[in-house]
Write an enzyme that holds these catalytic residues in place. Structure first.
Site, PDB file in Angstrom:
ATOM      1  N   CYS A   1     -17.485  34.060  20.711  1.00 41.77           N
ATOM      2  CA  CYS A   1     -15.197  35.115  20.710  1.00 41.77           C
ATOM      3  C   CYS A   1     -14.784  34.279  20.694  1.00 41.77           C
ATOM      4  O   CYS A   1     -13.400  34.515  20.314  1.00 41.77           O
ATOM      5  CB  CYS A   1     -15.492  35.893  21.791  1.00 41.77           C
ATOM      6  SG  CYS A   1     -15.128  35.079  23.159  1.00 41.77           S
TER       7      CYS A   1
ATOM      8  N   CYS B   1     -17.572  35.990  29.719  1.00 39.66           N
ATOM      9  CA  CYS B   1     -16.433  35.934  30.327  1.00 39.66           C
ATOM     10  C   CYS B   1     -16.562  35.235  31.561  1.00 39.66           C
ATOM     11  O   CYS B   1     -15.514  34.332  31.735  1.00 39.66           O
ATOM     12  CB  CYS B   1     -16.105  37.126  30.087  1.00 39.66           C
ATOM     13  SG  CYS B   1     -15.565  38.117  28.873  1.00 39.66           S
TER      14      CYS B   1
HETATM   15 FE1  FES Z   1     -14.982  35.859  24.797  1.00 38.45          FE
HETATM   16 FE2  FES Z   1     -14.592  37.733  26.748  1.00 38.45          FE
HETATM   17  S1  FES Z   1     -15.158  38.428  24.967  1.00 38.45           S
HETATM   18  S2  FES Z   1     -14.832  35.722  26.876  1.00 38.45           S
END
Ligand code: FES
Length: 130
Positions: free
Chosen positions: A35, A104
């Protein structure tokens, strides 16, 4: 059911302990290559206790909420106690995260561990110089 718990929304909207500690004793960073989100933790250590902690998170709402909750959970704890903080405990304290957002909370666990390692590496270096 709402995607995010009230606690996640609260910590996302009013994150605790946001910022930088200029004279931090340890700094740790963790990132997720998929991400692209990055979390940085700064700790102040007094004896063996984390007397202050701040974070900067360049990431999603769950990452911000996880960092905020994690800082509250380790403030005032010993380094060894803080090392036992798992991402699962952070997610549970937030009343859960959606499955695709569990990573996360992993960033929070990793950033805290990295900050403690950084602190301990600094101590070890000082000892060597003696
Ligand atoms: Fe990667 Fe939240 S989407 S840390």
């Amino acid at each position: 059911m709402a995607l995010y718990s009230d606690k996640v929304m609260d910590h996302f909207r009013n994150p605790r302990n946001v910022g930088i500690i200029e004279d931090a004793d340890g700094v740790g960073e963790a990132g997720n290559p998929i991400c692209g989100d990055i979390m940085k933790m700064y700790i102040k250590v007094d004896g063996d206790v984390i007397s202050d902690v701040k974070f900067e998170t360049f990431g999603c709402g769950s990452a911000i909420a996880s960092s905020s909750m994690a800082t509250e959970m380790i403030k005032g704890k010993t380094l060894d106690e803080a090392l036992t903080l798992s991402n699962k405990a952070v997610a549970e304290a937030l009343d859960g995260l959606p499955a695709n957002k569990v990573h996360c909370s992993v960033l929070a666990e990793e950033a805290i561990k990295a900050a403690i390692e950084d602190y301990r590496a600094g101590i070890a270096q000082k000892e060597q110089k003696k």
